[in-house]
Scaffold this motif. Structure first.
Motif: not given
Length: 276
Positions: A191-196, A203-204, A218-226
């Motif tokens: 995974a691209d660690r600049s995004k993930h 924060t979530l 984007l980084e927060v949304v992807l962290a929420f999904v993970r």
């Protein structure tokens, strides 16, 4: 004492599910019935409840609504006081001697109450949620498929994105925010660690409970999904695509629109009216 509390918890859940089924009654009704059952089970007096509220530092509005079993008023008072489930859980445990199982049942109902009506209408009733409430599923096929509420391919606005994230958490069994923060630190291989990137549980939580443009990143949304347990690269990419789709639409809407001006000729070439 522990055996008595466990028996009381089982009896309350049985009564709650028999008389206030999830399909027919709201979370407010179920939580009100649970409070009434707890009070009746230990013959809790109003004086006892007020004393517990004072010792816990609960505001008078919270204490009064709690004593009256006014669930909408209780939720409003907790929100205004800057408290929520933690204060209610303290009142239940300290004022009504609620055990862990009763607290878990009450938390499920309160979390649903904390959603506004539009979010609640989209909240899927999943096998996980039903199981945690003590239901036995006779036919899993009768349970609505929650995927239509959590499919990022169907998202086109920021509001839909936030609603889908709330539903994703619900379909994952409502993991605690702390657990979600820990899960967000698990980055899939490649995974691209600049995004993930990992994000704190607070924060979530704020992303969906108090959304602001500065928080919907984007980084927060992807962290929420993970944090909801999603690690499939293809699914994560679909959530990223949804976010970028919304960003492009927002940028297009904010761009200045071309302004057209009709220019009138000083000497039109068409037929002229004759003047005498």
């Amino acid at each position: 004492m522990a055996d008595h509390a466990h028996d009381r918890s089982g009896e309350l859940r049985a009564v709650l599910d028999a008389m206030y089924s999830l399909a027919e009654y709201s979370a407010e009704d179920r939580l009100r019935a649970l409070l009434f059952g707890l009070r009746a089970g230990i013959a809790a007096s109003t004086t006892q409840l007020w004393q517990a509220a004072r010792e816990l530092g609960a505001p008078a509005t919270v204490a009064q609504a709690f004593v009256d079993s006014d669930i909408p008023g209780l939720h409003a008072a907790l929100v205004q006081a800057g408290h929520g489930w933690p204060m209610l859980a303290s009142l239940l445990a300290y004022g009504l001697d609620a055990d862990v199982e009763v607290l878990a049942a009450a938390q499920l109902e309160y979390e649903e109450i904390a959603l506004d009506s539009s979010q609640r209408n989209l909240l899927p009733i999943t096998p996980v949620a039903l199981s945690r409430r003590g239901y036995r599923l006779a036919d899993a096929a009768t349970v609505a498929d929650p995927s239509r509420h959590t499919d990022p391919r169907h998202i086109s606005t920021e509001e839909e994105l936030l609603q889908a994230l709330r539903c994703l958490r619900a379909s994952a069994g409502n993991p605690t925010w702390r657990d979600m923060g820990k899960r967000s630190a698990v980055i899939p291989a490649g995974a691209d660690r600049s995004k993930h990137q990992s994000r704190s549980y607070n924060t979530l939580r704020m992303l969906v409970t108090d959304p602001k443009p500065s928080r919907v990143k984007l980084e927060v949304v992807l962290a929420f999904v993970r944090g909801c347990g999603v690690t499939d690269p293809a699914v994560l990419q679909a959530w990223e695509d949804a976010y970028r789709r919304i960003a492009v639409a927002r940028q297009a809407a904010a761009a200045p629109q071309p302004r057209f001006r009709l220019r009138l000729h000083d000497h039109p070439t068409g037929p002229q009216a004759s003047h005498s």
